[in-house]
Scaffold this motif. Structure first.
Motif, mmCIF file in Angstrom:
data_model
loop_
_atom_site.group_PDB
_atom_site.id
_atom_site.type_symbol
_atom_site.label_atom_id
_atom_site.label_comp_id
_atom_site.label_asym_id
_atom_site.label_seq_id
_atom_site.Cartn_x
_atom_site.Cartn_y
_atom_site.Cartn_z
ATOM 1 N N ARG A 208 16.213 47.479 -84.951
ATOM 2 C CA ARG A 208 16.834 46.177 -85.171
ATOM 3 C C ARG A 208 16.189 45.105 -84.298
ATOM 4 O O ARG A 208 15.876 44.004 -84.771
ATOM 5 N N GLN A 209 15.980 45.432 -83.008
ATOM 6 C CA GLN A 209 15.406 44.441 -82.103
ATOM 7 C C GLN A 209 13.939 44.152 -82.411
ATOM 8 O O GLN A 209 13.474 43.015 -82.238
ATOM 9 N N ASP B 208 18.563 49.803 -93.791
ATOM 10 C CA ASP B 208 19.137 48.467 -93.717
ATOM 11 C C ASP B 208 18.680 47.724 -92.469
ATOM 12 O O ASP B 208 18.582 46.501 -92.466
ATOM 13 N N LEU B 209 18.409 48.455 -91.400
ATOM 14 C CA LEU B 209 17.989 47.827 -90.150
ATOM 15 C C LEU B 209 16.486 47.651 -90.060
ATOM 16 O O LEU B 209 15.971 47.195 -89.045
ATOM 17 N N GLY B 210 15.761 48.019 -91.128
ATOM 18 C CA GLY B 210 14.336 47.731 -91.177
ATOM 19 C C GLY B 210 13.405 48.906 -91.089
ATOM 20 O O GLY B 210 12.184 48.725 -91.035
ATOM 21 N N PRO C 260 21.512 42.124 -91.490
ATOM 22 C CA PRO C 260 21.908 43.088 -90.457
ATOM 23 C C PRO C 260 21.114 42.940 -89.168
ATOM 24 O O PRO C 260 21.621 43.244 -88.092
ATOM 25 N N THR C 261 19.868 42.491 -89.265
ATOM 26 C CA THR C 261 19.028 42.368 -88.080
ATOM 27 C C THR C 261 19.517 41.255 -87.171
ATOM 28 O O THR C 261 19.650 41.423 -85.959
ATOM 29 N N ARG C 262 19.812 40.092 -87.754
ATOM 30 C CA ARG C 262 20.277 38.938 -86.970
ATOM 31 C C ARG C 262 21.786 38.914 -86.826
ATOM 32 O O ARG C 262 22.335 38.077 -86.122
ATOM 33 N N ARG C 263 22.481 39.829 -87.532
ATOM 34 C CA ARG C 263 23.947 39.896 -87.492
ATOM 35 C C ARG C 263 24.549 38.575 -87.965
ATOM 36 O O ARG C 263 25.482 38.027 -87.372
ATOM 37 N N VAL C 264 24.036 38.072 -89.089
ATOM 38 C CA VAL C 264 24.493 36.796 -89.636
ATOM 39 C C VAL C 264 24.921 36.989 -91.079
ATOM 40 O O VAL C 264 24.213 37.613 -91.873
ATOM 41 N N ALA C 265 26.082 36.443 -91.430
ATOM 42 C CA ALA C 265 26.556 36.447 -92.816
ATOM 43 C C ALA C 265 26.774 35.010 -93.251
ATOM 44 O O ALA C 265 27.243 34.170 -92.472
ATOM 45 N N THR C 266 26.411 34.711 -94.503
ATOM 46 C CA THR C 266 26.668 33.378 -95.041
ATOM 47 C C THR C 266 27.398 33.504 -96.369
ATOM 48 O O THR C 266 27.173 34.439 -97.145
ATOM 49 N N GLU D 258 5.440 41.089 -93.357
ATOM 50 C CA GLU D 258 6.802 40.715 -92.978
ATOM 51 C C GLU D 258 7.744 41.012 -94.131
ATOM 52 O O GLU D 258 7.488 40.635 -95.274
ATOM 53 N N ARG D 259 8.810 41.712 -93.864
ATOM 54 C CA ARG D 259 9.734 42.088 -94.917
ATOM 55 C C ARG D 259 11.170 42.049 -94.390
ATOM 56 O O ARG D 259 11.768 43.082 -94.089
ATOM 57 N N PRO D 260 11.723 40.836 -94.221
ATOM 58 C CA PRO D 260 13.092 40.718 -93.710
ATOM 59 C C PRO D 260 14.067 41.529 -94.546
ATOM 60 O O PRO D 260 13.943 41.608 -95.764
ATOM 61 N N VAL D 261 15.040 42.112 -93.887
ATOM 62 C CA VAL D 261 16.041 42.928 -94.572
ATOM 63 C C VAL D 261 17.313 42.108 -94.690
ATOM 64 O O VAL D 261 18.071 41.993 -93.744
ATOM 65 N N VAL D 262 17.526 41.488 -95.849
ATOM 66 C CA VAL D 262 18.709 40.675 -96.084
ATOM 67 C C VAL D 262 19.374 41.156 -97.365
ATOM 68 O O VAL D 262 18.726 41.293 -98.405
ATOM 69 N N LEU D 263 20.657 41.442 -97.285
ATOM 70 C CA LEU D 263 21.423 41.873 -98.450
ATOM 71 C C LEU D 263 22.022 40.650 -99.122
ATOM 72 O O LEU D 263 22.541 39.750 -98.447
#
Length: 243
Positions: A83-84, A111-113, A155-161, A141-146
């Motif tokens: 994750r980090q 999910d964490l990359g 999940p990596t940045r612990r952000v939900a929108t 670069e392959r960000p993991v965003v659901l």
């Protein structure tokens, strides 16, 4: 821990290989040394870190081709290392090497990359093949965003929108939503949510799931139309695309 070490023979040793630089993050010293020796014999350049903290530092400071990372590590566990790394923009391919073989463990790793997952005991031949495959992919670069409808979760940045606005979630709310988004479209039971989110030692009332579903519904209010999280009577809950 190898199930097929005997398969490494002269033909494999003689095969032409391209030098691949590998970081092995493994706290079992004997296993780490066996893997290191085997990979060096196959033409890999291998560094070893015995803790998650040391592994994270090494992976951030050195341009490795692949990182092999155990999950159960002192300092930081493998999930947190991965994750980090992704949060820091380090996209070196990561292969999780672990004794944990549950499907939720695999899902969490991806999910964490993480890029691949190998369960102990493992075939050394398969390990080598997967390392070469990961090295060929490089570091795109392959960000993991659901994403489910107007809902996104990183999940990596612990952000939900929700509908473009960041949603303030507690750690437990985030974990419940993460679980539902990984199983988007599926009906999941209270028992499944408990097993996937709460500690295995949890012996409280399963109604706690309903409580957190209620918290999430209030924060993800669609205004009109069906709720984002549906209750399927007698079965469980389902996350829907509410566009």
């Amino acid at each position: 821990m190898f199930s097929a070490w005997a398969q490494v023979g002269p033909a494999m040793m003689a095969a032409e290989v391209v030098t691949v630089r590998v970081l092995l993050v493994e706290d079992e010293a004997a296993l780490a040394e066996t893997v290191r020796q085997g990979l060096v014999a196959q033409g890999f350049a291998v560094d070893v870190a015995g803790t998650g903290t040391d592994g994270l530092w090494a992976a951030r400071e050195t341009a490795y081709d692949v990182v092999i990372c155990d999950i159960m590590l002192p300092g930081l566990n493998g999930y947190e290392v991965c994750r980090q790394l992704r949060a820091a923009g380090v996209w070196t391919p990561v292969l999780m090497l672990t004794a944990k073989d549950g499907e939720h463990d695999e899902a969490d790793a991806f999910d964490l990359g993480a890029d691949d997952y190998l369960t102990k005991p493992f075939s050394f031949v398969v390990l080598v093949a997967r390392l070469h495959a990961l090295a060929r992919r490089g570091r795109p670069e392959r960000p993991v965003v659901l994403v489910v409808g107007d809902l996104t979760l990183d999940p990596t940045r612990r952000v939900a929108t929700w509908r473009g606005e960041q949603v303030a979630l507690t750690s437990r709310e985030f974990s419940v939503l993460h679980f539902l988004m990984r199983h988007r479209g599926d009906v999941v039971t209270r028992t499944q949510i408990l097993a996937g989110v709460w500690d295995s030692a949890f012996d409280g009332d399963s109604n706690i799931v309903e409580v957190y579903i209620g918290y999430l519904r209030r924060k993800l209010d669609p205004g009109s139309g069906p709720p984002v999280i549906e209750t399927i009577r007698g079965a469980g809950y389902r996350l829907t695309d509410n566009r």
